[in-house]
Design a protein around this motif. Sequence first.
Motif, PDB file in Angstrom:
ATOM      1  N   UNK A  49     -57.285 -47.064  89.396  1.00 45.43           N
ATOM      2  CA  UNK A  49     -56.157 -46.919  89.092  1.00 45.43           C
ATOM      3  C   UNK A  49     -55.347 -46.966  90.327  1.00 45.43           C
ATOM      4  N   UNK A  50     -54.245 -47.670  90.481  1.00 46.23           N
ATOM      5  CA  UNK A  50     -53.655 -47.739  91.654  1.00 46.23           C
ATOM      6  C   UNK A  50     -52.857 -46.542  92.027  1.00 46.23           C
ATOM      7  N   UNK A  51     -53.071 -46.234  93.412  1.00 47.51           N
ATOM      8  CA  UNK A  51     -52.363 -45.341  94.117  1.00 47.51           C
ATOM      9  C   UNK A  51     -51.255 -45.649  95.144  1.00 47.51           C
ATOM     10  N   UNK A  52     -50.111 -45.367  94.882  1.00 50.24           N
ATOM     11  CA  UNK A  52     -48.972 -45.927  95.678  1.00 50.24           C
ATOM     12  C   UNK A  52     -48.083 -44.907  96.244  1.00 50.24           C
ATOM     13  N   UNK A  53     -47.899 -45.055  97.544  1.00 52.01           N
ATOM     14  CA  UNK A  53     -46.782 -44.079  98.307  1.00 52.01           C
ATOM     15  C   UNK A  53     -46.211 -44.648  99.438  1.00 52.01           C
ATOM     16  N   UNK A  54     -45.127 -43.857 100.058  1.00 47.54           N
ATOM     17  CA  UNK A  54     -44.391 -44.462 101.075  1.00 47.54           C
ATOM     18  C   UNK A  54     -43.940 -43.166 101.982  1.00 47.54           C
ATOM     19  N   UNK A  80     -51.816 -39.714 103.008  1.00 40.91           N
ATOM     20  CA  UNK A  80     -50.967 -39.561 101.495  1.00 40.91           C
ATOM     21  C   UNK A  80     -51.862 -40.314 100.469  1.00 40.91           C
ATOM     22  N   UNK A  81     -52.205 -41.447 100.761  1.00 41.93           N
ATOM     23  CA  UNK A  81     -53.274 -41.970  99.635  1.00 41.93           C
ATOM     24  C   UNK A  81     -54.460 -41.491  99.658  1.00 41.93           C
ATOM     25  N   UNK A  83     -55.592 -38.335 100.159  1.00 45.04           N
ATOM     26  CA  UNK A  83     -55.716 -36.894  99.875  1.00 45.04           C
ATOM     27  C   UNK A  83     -55.305 -37.017  98.124  1.00 45.04           C
ATOM     28  N   UNK A  84     -54.978 -37.998  97.508  1.00 44.29           N
ATOM     29  CA  UNK A  84     -55.007 -38.194  96.172  1.00 44.29           C
ATOM     30  C   UNK A  84     -56.470 -38.899  95.455  1.00 44.29           C
ATOM     31  N   UNK A  90     -54.023 -51.233 101.386  1.00 41.85           N
ATOM     32  CA  UNK A  90     -52.951 -52.264 101.904  1.00 41.85           C
ATOM     33  C   UNK A  90     -51.691 -51.297 102.297  1.00 41.85           C
ATOM     34  N   UNK A 145     -45.394 -48.111 103.396  1.00 38.16           N
ATOM     35  CA  UNK A 145     -45.825 -47.812 102.064  1.00 38.16           C
ATOM     36  C   UNK A 145     -47.352 -48.423 101.980  1.00 38.16           C
ATOM     37  N   UNK A 146     -47.871 -47.790 100.935  1.00 36.99           N
ATOM     38  CA  UNK A 146     -49.266 -48.219 101.001  1.00 36.99           C
ATOM     39  C   UNK A 146     -49.741 -48.044  99.481  1.00 36.99           C
ATOM     40  N   UNK A 147     -50.959 -48.816  99.059  1.00 34.51           N
ATOM     41  CA  UNK A 147     -51.588 -48.981  97.951  1.00 34.51           C
ATOM     42  C   UNK A 147     -52.934 -48.695  98.154  1.00 34.51           C
ATOM     43  N   UNK A 150     -57.965 -45.398  93.120  1.00 29.38           N
ATOM     44  CA  UNK A 150     -58.774 -44.602  92.751  1.00 29.38           C
ATOM     45  C   UNK A 150     -59.847 -44.789  91.904  1.00 29.38           C
TER      46      UNK A 150
ATOM     47  N   UNK B  39     -48.691 -36.548  96.695  1.00 29.37           N
ATOM     48  CA  UNK B  39     -48.573 -37.478  97.849  1.00 29.37           C
ATOM     49  C   UNK B  39     -48.588 -39.033  97.532  1.00 29.37           C
ATOM     50  N   UNK B  40     -49.111 -39.247  96.447  1.00 22.51           N
ATOM     51  CA  UNK B  40     -49.134 -40.624  96.025  1.00 22.51           C
ATOM     52  C   UNK B  40     -48.970 -40.670  94.535  1.00 22.51           C
ATOM     53  N   UNK B  41     -48.448 -41.905  94.163  1.00 26.68           N
ATOM     54  CA  UNK B  41     -48.320 -41.969  92.705  1.00 26.68           C
ATOM     55  C   UNK B  41     -49.581 -42.671  92.159  1.00 26.68           C
ATOM     56  N   UNK B  42     -50.054 -42.367  91.138  1.00 16.03           N
ATOM     57  CA  UNK B  42     -51.279 -42.771  90.248  1.00 16.03           C
ATOM     58  C   UNK B  42     -50.682 -43.939  89.129  1.00 16.03           C
ATOM     59  N   UNK B  43     -50.957 -45.222  89.414  1.00 17.96           N
ATOM     60  CA  UNK B  43     -50.503 -45.971  88.387  1.00 17.96           C
ATOM     61  C   UNK B  43     -51.736 -46.852  87.647  1.00 17.96           C
ATOM     62  N   UNK B  52     -47.123 -57.548  96.859  1.00 19.97           N
ATOM     63  CA  UNK B  52     -46.726 -56.284  97.483  1.00 19.97           C
ATOM     64  C   UNK B  52     -45.789 -56.915  98.525  1.00 19.97           C
ATOM     65  N   UNK B 126     -42.318 -43.519  93.770  1.00 18.15           N
ATOM     66  CA  UNK B 126     -42.651 -42.582  95.233  1.00 18.15           C
ATOM     67  C   UNK B 126     -41.384 -42.564  95.994  1.00 18.15           C
TER      68      UNK B 126
END
Lengths: 362, 362
Positions: A49-54, A80-81, A83-84, A90, A145-147, A150, B39-43, B52, B126
């Motif tokens: 799964x993709x995790x994404x945050x900013x 932030x990435x 801890x999920x 990236x 922002x980062x991806x 997971x 902290x981060x979205x899971x997608x 990106x 996010x």
Amino acid sequence: MTEERILLAHGDGGALTHRLVKEIFLRYLRHPALRELTDAALLHLPEGRLAMTTDTFVVKPIFFPGGDIGKLAVAGTVNDLAVTGARPRYLTAGFILEEGFPLADLERVVASLARTAQEAGVAIVAGDTKVVERGCGDGIYINTAGVGVVADGCDLGYHRIMPGDVVLINGTIGDHGLSILSKRAGIEFETPVESDCAPLNGVTEMLLDRFPDSIRFMRDPTRGGVATTLNEVSQSTGCDIILDESALPIREEVQGAAELLGLDPLYLANEGKVLIVAASDAAEAILSALREHPLGSDAAAIGRVEAGRGGAFSPGAGQASELTAEPGPVSAQGKGRVFLRTPLGGHRILDMLAGDPLPRIC
Amino acid sequence: MTEERILLAHGDGGALTHRLVKEIFLRYLRHPALRELTDAALLHLPEGRLAMTTDTFVVKPIFFPGGDIGKLAVAGTVNDLAVTGARPRYLTAGFILEEGFPLADLERVVASLARTAQEAGVAIVAGDTKVVERGCGDGIYINTAGVGVVADGCDLGYHRIMPGDVVLINGTIGDHGLSILSKRAGIEFETPVESDCAPLNGVTEMLLDRFPDSIRFMRDPTRGGVATTLNEVSQSTGCDIILDESALPIREEVQGAAELLGLDPLYLANEGKVLIVAASDAAEAILSALREHPLGSDAAAIGRVEAGRGGAFSPGAGQASELTAEPGPVSAQGKGRVFLRTPLGGHRILDMLAGDPLPRIC
């Protein structure tokens, strides 16, 4: 470019913008996707799964003991990435520069950002620069922002937290906040308190590799500090969290300076700390593993999760006057509360930070 | 919250921050990943390469004919993904708010941002909010970062451009830049010039679906305008680009006001336009398809790609004095140049924008 400063024309998308990008950004940031200078980076991600945050960074001052806004901008988003449960991969970086900002400072920040990205094993793959007029910014602001990815099977979250779990932290509390505040207030220490600013993905990946089933939840206690982050946990789960004051790892100089400034380290920001909620039977093993890691030598078990009492607390040893306070408007949204168990056995409610005059800590 | 204003405490990570997030951001932005407040979205992403990008928006004024900073922040990042051939999927949004910014304006911006995201079929997954002191910002700045998926087999880029290709655009040139500038200069039109600000992924996906082999390259000509974007193409490919002045779709009122302000529409920003380099044998079919699309009714073929001449131009009909100018320091980095063919048959070099005094156009 040592004595040159940012001009409005550095932000107009024309020749000076291109020169800035080539002479500063691409000098330090070398991912092939970035060098293409197209509109978006094209990347490959492994399965999962993709995790994404900013996160946007407006810290003041931009250089402080233990770090700078560039290091912080990478560490903050990586954390932030991480801890999920994600492996950060990236990052993008968006800069708002104020007219007149010294190019030498920009270069120092970009070099630090690049170095931290390398340490964390992430690539900066896209960027943007805007310039605003003097008086419409404050030197430099950075958004990252980062991806990350997971792994399938990794499941962290509030829903996994249950009464009986323990709360761990990988080290001392309040260092980042105090480093910034003391620098701003002009307080000098014999040994300066350094920000803990650091990418935590090495720590979190080690924990998930070694204790895949015992780690329930992780969160980095940044703005608002440990107390606010744990309030989010208690409100979202309905559980109470009982912190043991005598177990809190707080540097002597942080405790002293915080008292001087009238602050509680539990509300000060951290930028290299992770709160871990874990199954109690694994707590000792997790602590040992943390202490072997360079970013975990002061790790401690600081509290436990209990079934929510709905805001009241009635243990035998309690001090009734402190404990029967009605929940405030924020805490009323959930049933769980955070309590600090004092060395004398009393319990004090730790609410969420409200109206604290500490802007621009990150 | 109509008359309330942003306080520094809205940015401290505590109770007021949480209230702001719940009462404004989550009211309009409803993706489940965002509501989790982790902290981060899971997608989940479908198969393909990840695209990106990031962009920061500092446009002034924040409300302008045809749009606002919220609409722009979504359209700009969606477009950067779309022109690389990606289907945009997920966006992050980072806000820098200045102390004193009216909450009602924030709500209007967030509502517009949410509406534009819905139109474009992307989710805001996010977010982050920082508050800076009065005088250290200018109301509101927004960073958006985005990811999308590029289908396997889709290959756009400079490397596919070759002499003989045509340059197309989906509509009129300079509308966004002129809308902002005229509003700033206080110029009134009988019919106000509206910004073209719009998400272009509908257009680009239609083109890639229908003309997968003929589309070589796409780029949205934002800051620096059509002239600067095409200079990037010519420098990166070594090819010359010959624009046909009489074919340029420019609104009469934009042309008139630009002349009044001493500006060339070719250097004005666009926020709903895509430059397309395509195989010449498909040009007519692509133009027809564009003109059937709501965002392409004024589409035009505006130029062609030719082998690079190394900066000189020696056609029979040329005006030698204009054409033999030495390339400047920027253009010297590539061999290709951009030329504007005038209705009289002369050729004028169009350089990259340099030192243009138009900050904060996006």
